[in-house]
Design a protein around this motif. Structure first.
Motif, PDB file in Angstrom:
ATOM      1  N   ILE A 243       0.837  -1.211   0.000  1.00 18.60           N
ATOM      2  CA  ILE A 243       0.000   0.000   0.000  1.00 18.60           C
ATOM      3  C   ILE A 243       0.866   1.254   0.000  1.00 18.60           C
ATOM      4  O   ILE A 243       0.583   2.221  -0.717  1.00 18.60           O
ATOM      5  N   ILE A 244       1.942   1.233   0.801  1.00 24.09           N
ATOM      6  CA  ILE A 244       2.843   2.398   0.842  1.00 24.09           C
ATOM      7  C   ILE A 244       3.462   2.633  -0.524  1.00 24.09           C
ATOM      8  O   ILE A 244       3.508   3.766  -1.028  1.00 24.09           O
TER       9      ILE A 244
ATOM     10  N   SER B  87       1.546   6.444  -6.901  1.00 23.35           N
ATOM     11  CA  SER B  87       0.384   7.172  -7.428  1.00 23.35           C
ATOM     12  C   SER B  87       0.503   8.674  -7.218  1.00 23.35           C
ATOM     13  O   SER B  87      -0.090   9.458  -7.951  1.00 23.35           O
ATOM     14  N   GLY B  88       1.269   9.067  -6.204  1.00 24.90           N
ATOM     15  CA  GLY B  88       1.409  10.490  -5.904  1.00 24.90           C
ATOM     16  C   GLY B  88       0.180  11.090  -5.246  1.00 24.90           C
ATOM     17  O   GLY B  88       0.034  12.307  -5.185  1.00 24.90           O
ATOM     18  N   ARG B  89      -0.697  10.233  -4.729  1.00 28.95           N
ATOM     19  CA  ARG B  89      -1.939  10.733  -4.128  1.00 28.95           C
ATOM     20  C   ARG B  89      -1.699  11.343  -2.745  1.00 28.95           C
ATOM     21  O   ARG B  89      -2.485  12.166  -2.285  1.00 28.95           O
ATOM     22  N   VAL B  90      -0.639  10.876  -2.081  1.00 24.40           N
ATOM     23  CA  VAL B  90      -0.304  11.435  -0.769  1.00 24.40           C
ATOM     24  C   VAL B  90       1.193  11.694  -0.720  1.00 24.40           C
ATOM     25  O   VAL B  90       1.966  11.130  -1.502  1.00 24.40           O
ATOM     26  N   THR B  91       1.612  12.535   0.208  1.00 28.22           N
ATOM     27  CA  THR B  91       3.041  12.765   0.382  1.00 28.22           C
ATOM     28  C   THR B  91       3.658  11.539   1.053  1.00 28.22           C
ATOM     29  O   THR B  91       2.954  10.764   1.720  1.00 28.22           O
ATOM     30  N   PRO B  92       4.975  11.326   0.890  1.00 34.69           N
ATOM     31  CA  PRO B  92       5.624  10.188   1.558  1.00 34.69           C
ATOM     32  C   PRO B  92       5.380  10.181   3.067  1.00 34.69           C
ATOM     33  O   PRO B  92       5.260   9.108   3.671  1.00 34.69           O
ATOM     34  N   ILE B  93       5.301  11.362   3.664  1.00 35.70           N
ATOM     35  CA  ILE B  93       5.119  11.434   5.122  1.00 35.70           C
ATOM     36  C   ILE B  93       3.811  10.766   5.539  1.00 35.70           C
ATOM     37  O   ILE B  93       3.771   9.965   6.478  1.00 35.70           O
ATOM     38  N   VAL B  94       2.733  11.071   4.830  1.00 37.48           N
ATOM     39  CA  VAL B  94       1.423  10.518   5.177  1.00 37.48           C
ATOM     40  C   VAL B  94       1.434   8.999   5.062  1.00 37.48           C
ATOM     41  O   VAL B  94       0.989   8.274   5.971  1.00 37.48           O
TER      42      VAL B  94
END
Length: 440
Positions: free
Chosen positions: A12-13, A19-26
């Motif tokens: 999932i990570i 996908s670029g849908r969330v930042t790596p931090i999230v």
């Protein structure tokens, strides 16, 4: 159960990062927490895993923040300008010399470990030369990208810091054995640049037409942009202090190689000396810090998030479970060489995985598997780093590469087609060199 949840967590990570849908931090923070809760761990236990993970990367975070600030300020003072200008002036008119000079300029400008600043300096300075001589701008991007990728082995650039946080090793300790490889890689790249320069010279000779109107417009636009940027940055230049800044930088690098003082502390001291020396006014000092702080804090926050991810994955036992189960599934003869296989295909992985996904999701799993077969964890990391790091700027997941493409007016697809096999081949050659040097 641990193995299944662990694989899903990593999958999932990786998917979120791609996908670029969330930042790596999230992704690095939330997904492992959910995975740990599913496997039955309490919030109190997860908090303990988090603390262990953060403790393992905090020294890396300190190093990154102050290294990026220091080298960013050195760029502002114009420390590297004389070298760049000299190389540009010496290479004008010679296709082969321009290609070789591009490598030298790329290496020097990437000392700060920032791909964005490297391309901001090299593309405007060299693109007009390339277009005037009829050279392919894609060759410019290939050579700067390879040169910057080699310099990316320095501990403050990113990949080594990420690997260090995964292994719980000081990035400077990981970097020192790589110094001979960096030197060998730069020599090989200079030879490759000369070869590609000769090839480009023959191609230009076969092509009789003049530079197109569109290319000429690009030259004019690039020169105008460069002139505007030079005006804005001229007030920050400190030409009278160049020798002192050079001495500070060389002394700092010597201290890093010596290793007697913690890496983060070295950068703290260097920054504390250089900042008031070049910008005596407190307001100017704060302006410089504010300018470079976003890059520093972004990298630091990603490393902290990675520390949380690794702490939870290791504390819950998910990484160990994945490694044990995969060892049971994989043919026995493959397990001791899995890191080599991953290293050989490191550049192709750049096309499907971001740097964060490669180092924070793939590396820990492979390291766990091969160490169970008696392979040293540092050797496994070196193999995967060397195989992958050269492809940094052929990856569509590199924001700095998109900046370079925009500055040069180029297309990602054409860049990958032009550069991919040269980059992949160069990475495999470096793995062989690392083997001969005893690094892997």
């Amino acid at each position: 159960m641990l193995s299944i949840v662990g694989i899903l967590t990593i999958g999932i990570i990786v998917a979120l990062l791609i996908s670029g849908r969330v930042t790596p931090i999230v992704g690095l923070v939330l997904v492992p927490v959910i995975g740990a809760l599913i496997t039955g761990f309490s919030l109190d236990a997860i908090g303990g895993f988090f603390n262990e993970g953060i403790d393992s990367v905090i020294s890396v975070v300190i190093m990154f923040i102050f290294a990026i600030l220091f080298f960013g300020i050195m760029q502002d003072t114009g420390l590297f300008d004389p070298f760049i200008n000299r190389v540009v002036s010496l290479t004008r008119g010679s296709v082969v010399a321009v290609a070789v000079g591009t490598v030298a300029i790329g290496a020097v400008t990437h000392l700060d470990g920032s791909g964005a600043s490297t391309f901001l300096i090299t593309i405007p300075a060299l693109l007009p030369v390339y277009l005037k001589l009829g050279m392919s701008p894609y060759l410019l991007l290939l050579l700067v990208g390879l040169s910057a990728s080699i310099m990316n082995m320095v501990p403050w650039a990113g990949p080594i810091g990420r690997a260090g946080s995964v292994l719980g090793v000081d990035p400077t300790e990981l970097w020192r054995p790589l110094i001979p490889l960096q030197i060998a890689a730069m020599i090989l790249l200079l030879l490759l640049a000369a070869f590609l320069g000769f090839r480009e010279k023959k191609r230009i000779a076969r092509r009789s037409e003049e530079i197109s109107d569109e290319a000429a417009e690009e030259v004019a636009a690039t020169l105008d942009t460069a002139a505007e940027e030079d005006e804005e940055k001229e007030s920050l230049r400190r030409p009278k202090l160049i020798w002192i800044n050079g001495l500070i930088t060389l002394s700092m690098i010597a201290m890093l190689v010596w290793g007697i003082v913690p890496t983060g502390f070295v950068f703290m001291i260097a920054l504390s000396i250089a900042l008031p020396l070049n910008y005596p006014k407190v307001t100017d000092q704060m302006d410089r810090i504010k300018t470079h702080a976003p890059n520093a804090l972004m990298m630091g926050s990603i490393i902290l998030a990675a520390g949380s991810f690794l702490g939870i994955m290791e504390g819950t036992g998910m990484l160990d479970a994945i490694a044990v189960d995969m060892v049971a599934i994989l043919p026995a003869f493959i397990v001791p060489y899995l890191h080599v296989i991953m290293g050989v295909f490191g550049v192709p992985f750049d096309l499907i995985l971001s740097t964060d996904a490669y180092y924070f999701a793939l590396l820990p799993v492979v390291e766990q598997i091969v160490t169970s077969a008696g392979v040293d964890s540092v050797t496994a990391a070196y193999t995967m780093i060397i195989g992958n790091i050269i492809g940094t700027f052929v990856s569509p997941f590199s924001p700095a590469l998109w900046l370079a493409l925009g500055l040069a007016g180029l297309e990602m697809g054409k860049h990958i087609r032009y550069s991919f096999f040269w980059v992949w081949g160069f990475s495999i050659v470096l793995m062989v060199v690392a083997l001969l040097l005893g690094i892997i």
